[in-house]
Design a protein around this motif. Structure first.
Motif, short mmCIF file in Angstrom:
data_model
loop_
_atom_site.label_atom_id
_atom_site.label_comp_id
_atom_site.label_asym_id
_atom_site.label_seq_id
_atom_site.Cartn_x
_atom_site.Cartn_y
_atom_site.Cartn_z
N LEU A 127 1.69 15.31 0.56
CA LEU A 127 0.59 16.17 0.12
C LEU A 127 0.41 17.27 1.15
CD1 LEU A 127 -1.77 16.49 -1.99
CD2 LEU A 127 -3.21 15.29 -0.33
N VAL A 128 0.49 18.52 0.69
CA VAL A 128 0.32 19.68 1.58
C VAL A 128 -0.98 20.37 1.19
CG1 VAL A 128 1.28 21.84 2.41
CG2 VAL A 128 2.81 19.95 1.79
N ILE A 129 -1.92 20.48 2.16
CA ILE A 129 -3.22 21.10 1.91
C ILE A 129 -3.28 22.44 2.60
CG2 ILE A 129 -5.72 20.82 2.06
CD1 ILE A 129 -5.28 17.82 2.35
N THR A 130 -3.63 23.48 1.84
CA THR A 130 -3.77 24.83 2.37
C THR A 130 -5.09 25.42 1.89
OG1 THR A 130 -2.60 25.76 0.46
CG2 THR A 130 -1.27 25.21 2.40
N LEU A 131 -5.40 26.64 2.39
CA LEU A 131 -6.60 27.36 1.94
C LEU A 131 -6.17 28.63 1.22
CD1 LEU A 131 -8.91 27.11 5.11
CD2 LEU A 131 -9.06 25.77 3.00
N VAL A 162 0.85 -1.19 0.00
CA VAL A 162 0.00 0.00 0.00
C VAL A 162 0.89 1.24 0.00
CG1 VAL A 162 -1.77 1.28 1.25
CG2 VAL A 162 -1.84 -1.23 1.18
N ASP A 163 0.60 2.18 -0.91
CA ASP A 163 1.37 3.42 -0.96
C ASP A 163 0.98 4.31 0.22
OD1 ASP A 163 2.53 2.55 -3.27
OD2 ASP A 163 1.28 3.75 -4.62
N GLN A 164 1.98 4.77 0.95
CA GLN A 164 1.73 5.66 2.09
C GLN A 164 2.03 7.10 1.67
OE1 GLN A 164 3.95 4.29 5.54
NE2 GLN A 164 2.15 3.20 6.29
N ILE A 165 1.04 7.96 1.85
CA ILE A 165 1.18 9.37 1.49
C ILE A 165 1.16 10.20 2.77
CG2 ILE A 165 0.25 11.27 0.12
CD1 ILE A 165 1.10 8.88 -1.55
N ALA A 166 2.22 10.94 3.00
CA ALA A 166 2.26 11.84 4.16
C ALA A 166 1.43 13.08 3.83
CB ALA A 166 3.70 12.23 4.47
N VAL A 167 0.60 13.51 4.77
CA VAL A 167 -0.29 14.65 4.54
C VAL A 167 -0.06 15.71 5.63
CG1 VAL A 167 -2.68 15.45 4.37
CG2 VAL A 167 -2.04 13.18 3.49
N ILE A 168 0.24 16.94 5.19
CA ILE A 168 0.32 18.09 6.09
C ILE A 168 -0.94 18.92 5.85
CG2 ILE A 168 1.60 20.17 6.71
CD1 ILE A 168 4.14 18.80 5.83
N ASP A 169 -1.82 18.89 6.80
CA ASP A 169 -3.09 19.61 6.68
C ASP A 169 -3.00 20.93 7.44
OD1 ASP A 169 -5.68 20.43 6.33
OD2 ASP A 169 -6.54 18.99 7.76
N GLU A 170 -2.70 22.01 6.73
CA GLU A 170 -2.57 23.32 7.37
C GLU A 170 -3.93 23.92 7.69
OE1 GLU A 170 -0.06 25.80 5.02
OE2 GLU A 170 1.71 24.51 5.27
N THR A 171 -5.02 23.30 7.18
CA THR A 171 -6.37 23.78 7.49
C THR A 171 -6.89 23.20 8.79
OG1 THR A 171 -7.56 21.98 6.37
CG2 THR A 171 -6.80 23.82 5.00
N PRO A 209 -9.80 24.91 -0.57
CA PRO A 209 -8.57 24.13 -0.47
C PRO A 209 -7.71 24.15 -1.74
CG PRO A 209 -10.46 22.67 -0.71
CD PRO A 209 -11.00 24.05 -0.52
N GLU A 210 -6.41 24.16 -1.51
CA GLU A 210 -5.40 24.00 -2.56
C GLU A 210 -4.42 22.93 -2.08
OE1 GLU A 210 -5.19 28.46 -4.54
OE2 GLU A 210 -3.64 27.80 -3.13
N ALA A 211 -3.73 22.30 -2.99
CA ALA A 211 -2.83 21.22 -2.58
C ALA A 211 -1.54 21.25 -3.39
CB ALA A 211 -3.52 19.87 -2.73
N SER A 212 -0.46 20.85 -2.75
CA SER A 212 0.84 20.68 -3.41
C SER A 212 1.27 19.23 -3.21
CB SER A 212 1.88 21.63 -2.83
OG SER A 212 1.48 22.98 -3.05
N TYR A 213 1.77 18.62 -4.26
CA TYR A 213 2.11 17.20 -4.23
C TYR A 213 3.60 17.05 -4.53
CZ TYR A 213 1.88 12.21 -5.55
OH TYR A 213 2.07 10.85 -5.63
N TYR A 214 4.32 16.35 -3.65
CA TYR A 214 5.76 16.15 -3.82
C TYR A 214 6.05 14.64 -3.84
CZ TYR A 214 5.71 21.00 -2.17
OH TYR A 214 5.43 22.33 -2.01
#
Length: 417
Positions: A102-106, A50-59, A112-117
């Motif tokens: 994945l970085v989620i911002t407003l 399973v692919d693990q995606i780290a998520v930073i939720d700034e919201t 919401p907006e997102a940046s994917y690295y």
């Protein structure tokens, strides 16, 4: 008549024992076996991790609903909330602790907006899935802020019910057309490949015998016409042997794994519910198509003295087969179009196109019979002309790669008679 059977059996057995035929048959059979076990092969090379995606939720509000949506959409993706900074998250991805970040911002509108690295963004599967889920969250928030009722919006965006019903009771349903389209598509490929392959084999075989001067001995021991048709039918039996072995193996595999094949691509291609008449017509048009092109191939092969020249002489046949194939492909989407109807009665094209129409539509029987009759008459005409050209062409030596040599071959045929 004994000479005919001698030449036929010699042609068949010599090609049957040839290494190219044995190798190509083995490869074809292995391909059928691989195709029958395609799901097992796919599972063998599929990574179950399973692919693990780290998520930073700034919201601080979107991680939970995003996780819920992702889990509902895929079992191969796991979101993990990351407590560090963006740079620390990037380093974790570089060190392969996570597959991506994945970085989620407003934005200014509180949407919401997102940046994917990721180390490599060529594999877009995870990226597209996450983008879709973030988009859904954005729509939900925008709907809430604007005061629009979410249920009403869902009803507005729900696809319209559009059902096509044929008033003609004999017409096929959309499901039947999709099934017929799959099986016809497969059989058209088989017809295209086999007719082209064995037509080329006939031409090169005749040219090879001429280049080695074996033809002079054969023609002196048996009439050229007898030799031509014995060779055509001998290679036809060779083709039936190869295709028949593939079909028999396919049937055995289908019966042995019938439960596995129910549904999925097997059902989509229409192998489960297709009419037996389609298979009968497939055999009929396959044989007729072969005889049309094989007769012409033998005639053209008699005009060349070197195997190297067969490629240029084969070009007219290749173009005819390709045109028929492309029209048939177009006909899969528009089987009732005028060009499809007209070309289904042209002998060069009808083996493919009329078969396509039979598989896709419930056309009158008389149309099929007329098409078959035209093909049979054309075969007889090509056989008559081909026999004349073949009779003189086998005695025609020297560099020859032009259709102008027809006149020379016909002249030699008249002198020889």
């Amino acid at each position: 008549m004994n000479k005919f059977w001698v030449i036929l059996s010699h042609t068949y057995l010599s090609k049957l024992k040839a290494k190219p035929f044995i190798i190509s048959t083995i490869i074809s059979l292995l391909f059928v076996v691989a195709l029958a076990n395609i799901q097992s092969i796919i599972d063998l090379f599929t990574d179950d991790e399973v692919d693990q995606i780290a998520v930073i939720d700034e919201t601080n509000t979107l991680f939970v609903p995003l996780t819920t949506n992702v889990e509902a959409a895929s079992n191969d993706l796991e979101l993990v909330e990351f407590d560090g900074t963006v740079e620390e998250g990037k380093d974790a991805v570089i060190n392969e602790e996570y597959n991506a970040l994945l970085v989620i911002t407003l934005n200014d509108k509180q949407l919401p907006e997102a940046s994917y690295y990721a180390n490599n963004i060529s594999d877009t599967g995870d990226q597209i899935l996450l983008e879709q889920q973030v988009q859904q969250l954005k729509v939900a928030l925008a709907t809430r802020y604007s005061g629009i009722d979410e249920k009403a919006l869902m009803e507005i965006n729900e696809p319209v019910t559009f059902q096509a019903t044929a008033l003609d009771e004999t017409a096929k349903t959309e499901e039947e057309l999709n099934q017929a389209r799959g099986i016809v598509y497969v059989m058209l490929f088989v017809l295209y490949i086999t007719v082209m392959s064995y037509g080329q084999l006939i031409m090169t075989d005749v040219a090879n015998e001429k280049s080695s001067r074996v033809m002079e001995l054969l023609v002196s021991s048996a009439p050229a016409v007898t030799h031509m048709f014995a060779k055509i039918l001998g290679i036809a039996l060779l083709g039936l042997t190869q295709v028949g072995s593939i079909i028999i193996l396919g049937i055995i595999l289908i019966k042995s794994k019938q439960d596995e094949y129910m549904g999925g691509i097997f059902e989509y291609l229409g192998f489960q519910d297709i009419s037996p008449a389609v298979y009968v017509y497939a055999i009929i048009f396959f044989l007729l198509g072969y005889l049309v092109y094989a007769t012409i191939a033998a005639m053209l092969g008699s005009l060349v003295s070197r195997v190297e020249d067969t490629g240029q002489m084969m070009l007219p046949l290749i173009f005819l087969i390709m045109i028929a194939f492309f029209i048939a492909m177009f006909g899969l989407e528009a089987p009732d179009s005028t060009i499809v109807k007209v070309t289904s009665f042209i002998p060069f094209f009808s083996p493919m196109i009329m078969f396509m129409r039979v598989g896709m539509l419930d056309i009158p029987t008389w149309e099929v019979m007329v098409s078959i009759g035209i093909i049979v008459l054309s075969i007889l005409l090509f056989a008559y002309i081909g026999a004349k050209v073949y009779k003189g062409g086998v005695l025609l030596y020297g560099r020859s790669s032009s259709l102008k040599d027809f006149k020379k071959a016909l002249a030699l045929s008249k002198k020889d008679s």
